[in-house]
Design an enzyme around this catalytic site. Structure first.
Site, PDB file in Angstrom:
ATOM      1  N   GLY A  77      -2.187 -13.391 -46.424  1.00 39.33           N
ATOM      2  CA  GLY A  77      -3.109 -14.513 -46.336  1.00 39.33           C
ATOM      3  C   GLY A  77      -2.445 -15.801 -46.787  1.00 39.33           C
ATOM      4  O   GLY A  77      -1.376 -16.167 -46.304  1.00 39.33           O
TER       5      GLY A  77
ATOM      6  N   GLY B 190      -3.030 -12.493 -37.935  1.00 37.61           N
ATOM      7  CA  GLY B 190      -1.832 -11.659 -38.047  1.00 37.61           C
ATOM      8  C   GLY B 190      -1.121 -11.469 -36.727  1.00 37.61           C
ATOM      9  O   GLY B 190       0.119 -11.452 -36.676  1.00 37.61           O
ATOM     10  N   ASP B 191      -1.877 -11.345 -35.644  1.00 39.20           N
ATOM     11  CA  ASP B 191      -1.278 -11.165 -34.325  1.00 39.20           C
ATOM     12  C   ASP B 191      -0.438 -12.374 -33.944  1.00 39.20           C
ATOM     13  O   ASP B 191       0.662 -12.237 -33.382  1.00 39.20           O
ATOM     14  CB  ASP B 191      -2.365 -10.968 -33.265  1.00 39.20           C
ATOM     15  CG  ASP B 191      -3.337  -9.862 -33.606  1.00 39.20           C
ATOM     16  OD1 ASP B 191      -2.947  -8.920 -34.311  1.00 39.20           O
ATOM     17  OD2 ASP B 191      -4.497  -9.946 -33.152  1.00 39.20           O
TER      18      ASP B 191
ATOM     19  N   ASP C 260      -5.352  -6.793 -30.224  1.00 41.44           N
ATOM     20  CA  ASP C 260      -4.293  -7.187 -31.160  1.00 41.44           C
ATOM     21  C   ASP C 260      -2.921  -7.322 -30.510  1.00 41.44           C
ATOM     22  O   ASP C 260      -2.249  -8.346 -30.641  1.00 41.44           O
ATOM     23  CB  ASP C 260      -4.255  -6.257 -32.371  1.00 41.44           C
ATOM     24  CG  ASP C 260      -3.809  -4.835 -32.045  1.00 41.44           C
ATOM     25  OD1 ASP C 260      -4.045  -4.348 -30.911  1.00 41.44           O
ATOM     26  OD2 ASP C 260      -3.231  -4.192 -32.938  1.00 41.44           O
TER      27      ASP C 260
ATOM     28  N   LYS D   5       2.582  -9.757 -44.820  1.00 39.48           N
ATOM     29  CA  LYS D   5       1.694 -10.918 -44.770  1.00 39.48           C
ATOM     30  C   LYS D   5       0.639 -10.791 -45.864  1.00 39.48           C
ATOM     31  O   LYS D   5       0.148  -9.704 -46.133  1.00 39.48           O
ATOM     32  CB  LYS D   5       1.032 -11.000 -43.397  1.00 39.48           C
ATOM     33  CG  LYS D   5       2.013 -11.197 -42.243  1.00 39.48           C
ATOM     34  CD  LYS D   5       1.415 -10.793 -40.895  1.00 39.48           C
ATOM     35  CE  LYS D   5       1.326  -9.296 -40.759  1.00 39.48           C
ATOM     36  NZ  LYS D   5       0.896  -8.843 -39.398  1.00 39.48           N
TER      37      LYS D   5
ATOM     38  N   ASN E  89      -1.681  -2.510 -38.831  1.00 39.09           N
ATOM     39  CA  ASN E  89      -3.041  -2.905 -38.439  1.00 39.09           C
ATOM     40  C   ASN E  89      -4.033  -1.772 -38.686  1.00 39.09           C
ATOM     41  O   ASN E  89      -4.560  -1.171 -37.747  1.00 39.09           O
ATOM     42  CB  ASN E  89      -3.052  -3.352 -36.979  1.00 39.09           C
ATOM     43  CG  ASN E  89      -3.983  -4.535 -36.758  1.00 39.09           C
ATOM     44  OD1 ASN E  89      -4.791  -4.873 -37.625  1.00 39.09           O
ATOM     45  ND2 ASN E  89      -3.878  -5.167 -35.604  1.00 39.09           N
TER      46      ASN E  89
END
Length: 302
Positions: free
Chosen positions: A227, A257-258, A30, A225, A165
């Protein structure tokens, strides 16, 4: 502070499915994914460094060479004769991924064992980025040392960015995970959570609730975040909803996401507005999920 983007965590061997049903080997993780994309986006006046630990075996050598070839500074990577690198395999179902891991003997689990050496490596970094996975791979004692060192770096002027995460399989219990994540947010200037995970493990009823919870711990900027939903931003008490990009075909959500984090942080380090930073993150993530694997050649299209 120097123009150094310092990402901290674990780079692993990645076995990713290909279109013909076989698997291709690469390297990912990640915080490494974020560093890799940040190097593509930031000007050469910024150094992008990766802090981890690896073994002294051939596979570890290949990993370090891969990072070098990507333009990522590897001078802060510790080499350990008693350990090697971890491995994970991606399984896909309609674009959504699940993972199988082999990482119990990963050298990265020792990256914070020496607090003095860690402090020297964090010294003068302009931005320090880590994640809940960075915390989850560490022992409780090393995690305590790590956060103390991050706190000192923040006091010395570094900006701290943190993606929670949430990965419960790395933790002894969900309670331990949530407590450590909450504590880490208190050491951070920017927190970048994903709402689906936050709702599952913290019970948040909305993105706004997630943003307020992390802001209450001391984060000056929270970017939630969600989606395809709006990105919710809370900065100095002001809540803003910014639209996500419309996405066509989703091939593989690995590193969504990363890559968003890389786009957002790279734009912020270059002085862009909040809306421009979110747009940069959205555009990069949208391009990444249209291809297979964590690290894909999309930057020229965003």
């Amino acid at each position: 502070m120097t123009n150094r983007f310092l990402s901290i965590g674990e780079c692993m061997v990645e076995m990713a499915p290909t279109s013909d049903g076989t698997f291709a080997m690469g390297f990912a993780g990640d915080t490494l994914n974020t560093a890799w994309y940040a190097r593509k986006l930031l000007p050469e006046t910024w150094d992008v460094s990766y802090l981890t630990a690896v073994g002294e075996d051939a596979l570890s050598d290949n990993m370090v060479h891969f990072l070098d070839d990507a333009g990522i500074d590897t001078s802060l990577i510790e080499r350990r004769a008693d350990r090697t690198v971890g491995l994970y395999m991606i399984q896909l179902s309609e674009g959504e991924r699940s993972f199988a891991y082999w990482r119990s003997e990963s050298a990265a689990r020792c990256l914070a064992a020496n607090a003095e050496a860690l402090q020297e490596k964090l010294d003068q970094a302009g931005l320090i980025y880590f994640s809940g996975i960075t915390l989850g791979i560490l022992s409780a004692a090393d995690r305590r040392q790590f956060l103390d060192v991050v706190g000192k770096a923040r006091s010395n002027g570094s900006t701290i960015a943190f993606d929670p995460n949430l990965r419960p399989r790395l933790w002894a219990s969900e309670e331990d995970m949530c407590a450590a994540i909450t504590e880490a947010a208190g050491f951070s200037d920017i927190v970048l959570p994903s709402f689906e995970d936050e709702a599952s493990h913290f019970g948040d009823g909305s993105c706004e609730e997630t943003a307020r919870r992390y802001a209450a711990e001391g984060a000056g900027l929270v970017i939630v975040k969600n989606g395809p939903g709006d990105v919710i931003c809370l900065q100095d008490g002001e809540m803003t909803a910014l639209p996500a990009n419309a996405v066509g075909s989703i091939v593989d959500t690995t590193a969504a996401g990363d890559s968003f984090n890389a786009g957002f942080l790279a734009a912020r380090l270059q002085g862009e507005s909040l809306a421009q930073c979110v747009d940069a993150g959205n555009r990069l993530a949208s391009a990444v999920i249209g291809q297979r694997g964590a690290l894909v050649d999309v930057v020229e299209h965003v």
